[in-house]
Design an enzyme around this catalytic site. Structure first.
Site, PDB file in Angstrom:
ATOM      1  N   ALA A 222       1.011   5.699  10.189  1.00  0.00           N
ATOM      2  CA  ALA A 222       0.305   4.689   9.401  1.00  0.00           C
ATOM      3  C   ALA A 222       0.100   5.255   8.009  1.00  0.00           C
ATOM      4  CB  ALA A 222      -1.037   4.361  10.042  1.00  0.00           C
ATOM      5  N   LYS A 223       0.100   4.351   7.042  1.00  0.00           N
ATOM      6  CA  LYS A 223      -0.013   4.810   5.653  1.00  0.00           C
ATOM      7  C   LYS A 223      -1.332   5.541   5.428  1.00  0.00           C
ATOM      8  CE  LYS A 223       3.189   1.652   3.511  1.00  0.00           C
ATOM      9  NZ  LYS A 223       3.405   0.300   3.981  1.00  0.00           N
ATOM     10  N   SER A 224      -2.333   5.178   6.241  1.00  0.00           N
ATOM     11  CA  SER A 224      -3.654   5.783   6.033  1.00  0.00           C
ATOM     12  C   SER A 224      -3.721   7.235   6.512  1.00  0.00           C
ATOM     13  CB  SER A 224      -4.699   4.963   6.793  1.00  0.00           C
ATOM     14  OG  SER A 224      -4.315   4.852   8.141  1.00  0.00           O
TER      15      SER A 224
END
Ligand code: GLU
Length: 287
Positions: A222-224
């Site tokens: 995930a980008k986070s």
């Protein structure tokens, strides 16, 4: 071709897919194209398209020819949509998101009863009950019935935005793409894309769906997550990691090489066989 949506910066998973597609094209002495899939303007992150290009350049993943931007090619998609309207392969649909919330696939509501002509509506492709078979170069033989497993899908949204499904099929054909190497998250929509190609009289490219990259705990990237971001710095060391994740075993001497030399080595040693045996690529494999 590599066809990122500029909805964010590249994460390691998308860079891995780009690398696989690049190496595969070079291994076949082919061209490698870059297409920015920027039709969904509200989801576009300002500057992301440029940063994606800089990132590819930084890693020495140099594309051939001009970068294609889907937002500049709307007449092409509109023509394809008109063709399918003439052929009766699409239908208008004004079902709301809320109405469809509980449905796994589109229940056919507007296919049976057309909405009022005055109402704003999306266009959906009418899938046909038919087993579609294709030979995925990584997955082997895949068989799907788009009408049961995917359902009638939107080709033009109610707000007039052309959907990914239509644009991808039109562009792969218009650009003469012979080989699509992309993430396994797109495997489930492939037969539906093939049915759309057939409706439009377009050729079907060969497909290879690269296993998804997962965190050591098995979670999707995930980008986070900090670990998922593409780290700059020692580019060649990063490329080595990518090659190892793709099942290659780069020699120690490549540490002194340029990015281009690393990719050249990779294309000479490229084989999809390693990727056929695994469902996911784990960051644990990182050397
Ligand atoms: N634009 C799509 C994405 O970023 C990829 C499309 C494709 O490779 O077919 O997920």
């Amino acid at each position: 071709r590599f066809a990122p949506s500029p909805s964010g910066d590249l994460h390691l998973g998308s860079l891995l897919t780009a690398a696989a597609s690049y190496i595969d094209a070079r291994a076949q002495r082919g061209r490698w194209l870059l297409r920015i899939e920027d039709l969904d303007k509200p989801r576009e992150v300002p500057g992301a398209a440029d940063r994606i290009q800089r990132c590819l350049e930084q890693f020495g993943l140099q594309w051939d020819g001009a970068v294609i931007r889907q937002s500049e090619r709307l007449p092409l998609y509109q023509a394809a949509l008109r063709q399918m309207r003439r052929q009766g392969r699409v239908f208008r649909c004004n079902c709301s998101r809320q109405q469809l919330e509980a449905q796994r696939i589109y229940p056919g509501t507007c296919r049976r009863t057309a909405p009022d002509a005055a109402e704003p509506a999306a266009w959906r492709f009418a899938t046909q009950a038919q087993r579609v078979c294709f030979e995925d170069r990584i997955r082997g033989r895949v068989e799907q019935d788009p009408s049961r497993e995917y359902g009638d899908f939107i080709v033009e949204r109610r707000d007039g935005v052309i959907a990914y499904m239509l644009a991808v099929v039109v562009d792969d054909a218009a650009q003469g793409v012979t080989d699509v190497v992309r993430g396994a998250d797109l495997l489930d929509c492939t037969a539906a894309q093939i049915q759309l190609q057939q409706a439009l009289g377009l050729p079907t490219p060969r497909y290879a769906h690269v296993p998804l990259l997962v965190e050591p705990d098995g979670n999707k990237l995930a980008k986070s997550r900090r670990s998922a971001a593409v780290a700059y710095g020692d580019t060649v060391a990063r490329i080595r990691e990518l090659l190892e994740l793709l099942g290659l075993d780069p020699p120690a001497a490549l540490a002194e090489a340029s990015p281009q030399e690393c990719w050249r080595w990779a294309s000479e040693h490229w084989r999809l066989a390693f990727l056929t045996k695994i469902q996911q690529i784990s960051l644990q494999n990182r050397g």
